[in-house]
Design a protein around this motif. Sequence first.
Motif, PDB file in Angstrom:
ATOM      1  N   GLY A  16      -6.884  11.896  17.361  1.00 48.43           N
ATOM      2  CA  GLY A  16      -6.299  10.904  16.473  1.00 48.43           C
ATOM      3  C   GLY A  16      -6.079  11.464  15.078  1.00 48.43           C
ATOM      4  N   ILE A  17      -5.259  10.775  14.322  1.00 48.16           N
ATOM      5  CA  ILE A  17      -4.970  11.198  12.954  1.00 48.16           C
ATOM      6  C   ILE A  17      -5.941  10.505  12.009  1.00 48.16           C
ATOM      7  CG2 ILE A  17      -3.265  11.127  11.102  1.00 48.16           C
ATOM      8  CD1 ILE A  17      -1.116  11.365  13.256  1.00 48.16           C
ATOM      9  N   GLU A  18      -6.510  11.261  11.094  1.00 45.95           N
ATOM     10  CA  GLU A  18      -7.392  10.712  10.073  1.00 45.95           C
ATOM     11  C   GLU A  18      -6.547  10.119   8.947  1.00 45.95           C
ATOM     12  OE1 GLU A  18     -11.124  13.807  10.437  1.00 45.95           O
ATOM     13  OE2 GLU A  18      -9.534  14.249   8.999  1.00 45.95           O
ATOM     14  N   VAL A  19      -7.026   9.014   8.397  1.00 41.72           N
ATOM     15  CA  VAL A  19      -6.403   8.394   7.237  1.00 41.72           C
ATOM     16  C   VAL A  19      -7.484   8.307   6.166  1.00 41.72           C
ATOM     17  CG1 VAL A  19      -5.248   6.345   6.322  1.00 41.72           C
ATOM     18  CG2 VAL A  19      -4.763   7.114   8.667  1.00 41.72           C
ATOM     19  N   LEU A  20      -7.337   9.127   5.139  1.00 43.40           N
ATOM     20  CA  LEU A  20      -8.318   9.186   4.057  1.00 43.40           C
ATOM     21  C   LEU A  20      -7.838   8.307   2.918  1.00 43.40           C
ATOM     22  CD1 LEU A  20     -10.858  10.496   2.753  1.00 43.40           C
ATOM     23  CD2 LEU A  20      -9.307  12.220   1.831  1.00 43.40           C
ATOM     24  N   LEU A  21      -8.594   7.250   2.632  1.00 42.81           N
ATOM     25  CA  LEU A  21      -8.304   6.416   1.466  1.00 42.81           C
ATOM     26  C   LEU A  21      -9.079   6.986   0.296  1.00 42.81           C
ATOM     27  CD1 LEU A  21      -8.493   2.836   3.024  1.00 42.81           C
ATOM     28  CD2 LEU A  21      -6.495   4.330   2.764  1.00 42.81           C
ATOM     29  N   HIS A  22      -8.354   7.407  -0.732  1.00 40.92           N
ATOM     30  CA  HIS A  22      -8.940   8.058  -1.904  1.00 40.92           C
ATOM     31  C   HIS A  22      -8.724   7.145  -3.100  1.00 40.92           C
ATOM     32  CE1 HIS A  22      -9.060  11.903  -4.616  1.00 40.92           C
ATOM     33  NE2 HIS A  22     -10.027  11.071  -4.865  1.00 40.92           N
ATOM     34  N   GLU A  23      -9.821   6.681  -3.668  1.00 43.72           N
ATOM     35  CA  GLU A  23      -9.729   5.748  -4.794  1.00 43.72           C
ATOM     36  C   GLU A  23      -9.365   6.510  -6.062  1.00 43.72           C
ATOM     37  OE1 GLU A  23     -12.042   1.732  -5.528  1.00 43.72           O
ATOM     38  OE2 GLU A  23     -13.293   3.457  -5.976  1.00 43.72           O
ATOM     39  N   ARG A  24      -8.112   6.395  -6.446  1.00 40.59           N
ATOM     40  CA  ARG A  24      -7.565   6.972  -7.675  1.00 40.59           C
ATOM     41  C   ARG A  24      -6.251   6.256  -7.932  1.00 40.59           C
ATOM     42  NH1 ARG A  24      -6.085  12.956  -5.251  1.00 40.59           N
ATOM     43  NH2 ARG A  24      -4.745  12.207  -3.600  1.00 40.59           N
ATOM     44  N   ILE A  25      -5.735   6.340  -9.120  1.00 40.95           N
ATOM     45  CA  ILE A  25      -4.500   5.641  -9.442  1.00 40.95           C
ATOM     46  C   ILE A  25      -3.361   6.224  -8.606  1.00 40.95           C
ATOM     47  CG2 ILE A  25      -2.860   5.029 -11.257  1.00 40.95           C
ATOM     48  CD1 ILE A  25      -5.617   3.692 -11.532  1.00 40.95           C
ATOM     49  N   PRO A  26      -2.705   5.391  -7.780  1.00 37.73           N
ATOM     50  CA  PRO A  26      -1.632   5.905  -6.935  1.00 37.73           C
ATOM     51  C   PRO A  26      -0.371   6.205  -7.735  1.00 37.73           C
ATOM     52  CG  PRO A  26      -2.186   3.627  -6.356  1.00 37.73           C
ATOM     53  CD  PRO A  26      -3.030   4.005  -7.519  1.00 37.73           C
ATOM     54  N   ALA A  27       0.324   7.230  -7.321  1.00 35.07           N
ATOM     55  CA  ALA A  27       1.653   7.545  -7.836  1.00 35.07           C
ATOM     56  C   ALA A  27       2.578   7.482  -6.627  1.00 35.07           C
ATOM     57  CB  ALA A  27       1.667   8.930  -8.479  1.00 35.07           C
ATOM     58  N   THR A  28       3.246   6.346  -6.453  1.00 34.73           N
ATOM     59  CA  THR A  28       4.014   6.109  -5.233  1.00 34.73           C
ATOM     60  C   THR A  28       5.488   5.956  -5.533  1.00 34.73           C
ATOM     61  OG1 THR A  28       3.694   3.737  -5.423  1.00 34.73           O
ATOM     62  CG2 THR A  28       2.081   4.949  -4.123  1.00 34.73           C
ATOM     63  N   GLY A  29       6.275   5.989  -4.488  1.00 34.89           N
ATOM     64  CA  GLY A  29       7.704   5.760  -4.589  1.00 34.89           C
ATOM     65  C   GLY A  29       8.324   5.722  -3.214  1.00 34.89           C
ATOM     66  N   ASP A  30       9.516   5.177  -3.126  1.00 34.04           N
ATOM     67  CA  ASP A  30      10.189   5.079  -1.844  1.00 34.04           C
ATOM     68  C   ASP A  30      10.570   6.434  -1.273  1.00 34.04           C
ATOM     69  OD1 ASP A  30       9.936   2.365  -1.848  1.00 34.04           O
ATOM     70  OD2 ASP A  30      11.978   1.961  -2.521  1.00 34.04           O
ATOM     71  N   ALA A  31      10.568   7.478  -2.074  1.00 31.80           N
ATOM     72  CA  ALA A  31      10.911   8.811  -1.577  1.00 31.80           C
ATOM     73  C   ALA A  31       9.740   9.461  -0.846  1.00 31.80           C
ATOM     74  CB  ALA A  31      11.352   9.706  -2.739  1.00 31.80           C
ATOM     75  N   GLY A  32       8.587   8.816  -0.854  1.00 27.55           N
ATOM     76  CA  GLY A  32       7.411   9.364  -0.186  1.00 27.55           C
ATOM     77  C   GLY A  32       7.504   9.242   1.326  1.00 27.55           C
ATOM     78  N   VAL A  33       6.504   9.737   1.997  1.00 25.42           N
ATOM     79  CA  VAL A  33       6.416   9.665   3.447  1.00 25.42           C
ATOM     80  C   VAL A  33       5.968   8.259   3.845  1.00 25.42           C
ATOM     81  CG1 VAL A  33       5.188  10.588   5.457  1.00 25.42           C
ATOM     82  CG2 VAL A  33       5.886  12.116   3.599  1.00 25.42           C
ATOM     83  N   ALA A  34       6.562   7.706   4.895  1.00 27.68           N
ATOM     84  CA  ALA A  34       6.202   6.370   5.373  1.00 27.68           C
ATOM     85  C   ALA A  34       5.613   6.489   6.771  1.00 27.68           C
ATOM     86  CB  ALA A  34       7.422   5.451   5.376  1.00 27.68           C
ATOM     87  N   PRO A  35       4.292   6.480   6.896  1.00 25.25           N
ATOM     88  CA  PRO A  35       3.687   6.567   8.228  1.00 25.25           C
ATOM     89  C   PRO A  35       3.928   5.290   9.026  1.00 25.25           C
ATOM     90  CG  PRO A  35       1.989   6.210   6.570  1.00 25.25           C
ATOM     91  CD  PRO A  35       3.283   6.389   5.836  1.00 25.25           C
ATOM     92  N   SER A  36       4.018   5.464  10.352  1.00 26.84           N
ATOM     93  CA  SER A  36       4.152   4.329  11.266  1.00 26.84           C
ATOM     94  C   SER A  36       2.829   4.127  11.987  1.00 26.84           C
ATOM     95  CB  SER A  36       5.257   4.595  12.297  1.00 26.84           C
ATOM     96  OG  SER A  36       6.508   4.681  11.665  1.00 26.84           O
ATOM     97  N   PHE A  37       2.382   2.875  12.071  1.00 30.58           N
ATOM     98  CA  PHE A  37       1.159   2.529  12.771  1.00 30.58           C
ATOM     99  C   PHE A  37       1.509   1.618  13.936  1.00 30.58           C
ATOM    100  CE2 PHE A  37      -0.288   3.549   8.516  1.00 30.58           C
ATOM    101  CZ  PHE A  37      -1.409   4.322   8.760  1.00 30.58           C
ATOM    102  N   THR A  38       1.018   1.954  15.134  1.00 30.37           N
ATOM    103  CA  THR A  38       1.238   1.080  16.277  1.00 30.37           C
ATOM    104  C   THR A  38       0.289  -0.112  16.188  1.00 30.37           C
ATOM    105  OG1 THR A  38      -0.291   2.363  17.643  1.00 30.37           O
ATOM    106  CG2 THR A  38       2.038   2.916  17.807  1.00 30.37           C
ATOM    107  N   VAL A  39       0.811  -1.267  16.495  1.00 30.34           N
ATOM    108  CA  VAL A  39       0.045  -2.511  16.498  1.00 30.34           C
ATOM    109  C   VAL A  39       0.382  -3.264  17.779  1.00 30.34           C
ATOM    110  CG1 VAL A  39      -0.088  -2.674  13.972  1.00 30.34           C
ATOM    111  CG2 VAL A  39       1.837  -3.724  15.169  1.00 30.34           C
ATOM    112  N   ALA A  40      -0.476  -4.175  18.173  1.00 24.19           N
ATOM    113  CA  ALA A  40      -0.245  -4.941  19.401  1.00 24.19           C
ATOM    114  C   ALA A  40       0.901  -5.932  19.232  1.00 24.19           C
ATOM    115  CB  ALA A  40      -1.520  -5.669  19.811  1.00 24.19           C
TER     116      ALA A  40
END
Length: 120
Positions: free
Chosen positions: A50-74
């Motif tokens: 499986g893929i690890e998802v590390l949540l790191h508490e720091r001020i995010p620098a985000t934008g729509d140009a970033g990577v958008a992971p897909s998560f499977t849900v029921a």
Amino acid sequence: MGTRIVRLTISVEELPRALALYEGVLGLIRRYAVEGLVMLATDSDVGGSGIEVLLHERIPATGDAGVAPSFTVADVDAATEAAVEAGATVIDEPADQEWGERQSVIRDADGHVLCLVAPL
């Protein structure tokens, strides 16, 4: 050894708020937590693929140009609704896609774009 994605690191402003979505709604499995970090995974097998998802508490620098992971849900519709209750906003409402998935696109409370998907 071939190359594969093993971890996504996501900057979050508040871990408890982020955990409501990533752990509570998406059902990622907590592997461990230390000050300012929580390691989650897409499976419960510590030695699994499986893929690890590390949540790191720091001020995010985000934008729509970033990577958008897909998560499977029921259930994309139910997960989208739960994600909104956990602080996410909807970019694209749940809809059937021509490639054989139902998908919604959301922005988490820290501004990261995520796709929620399920096979049709």
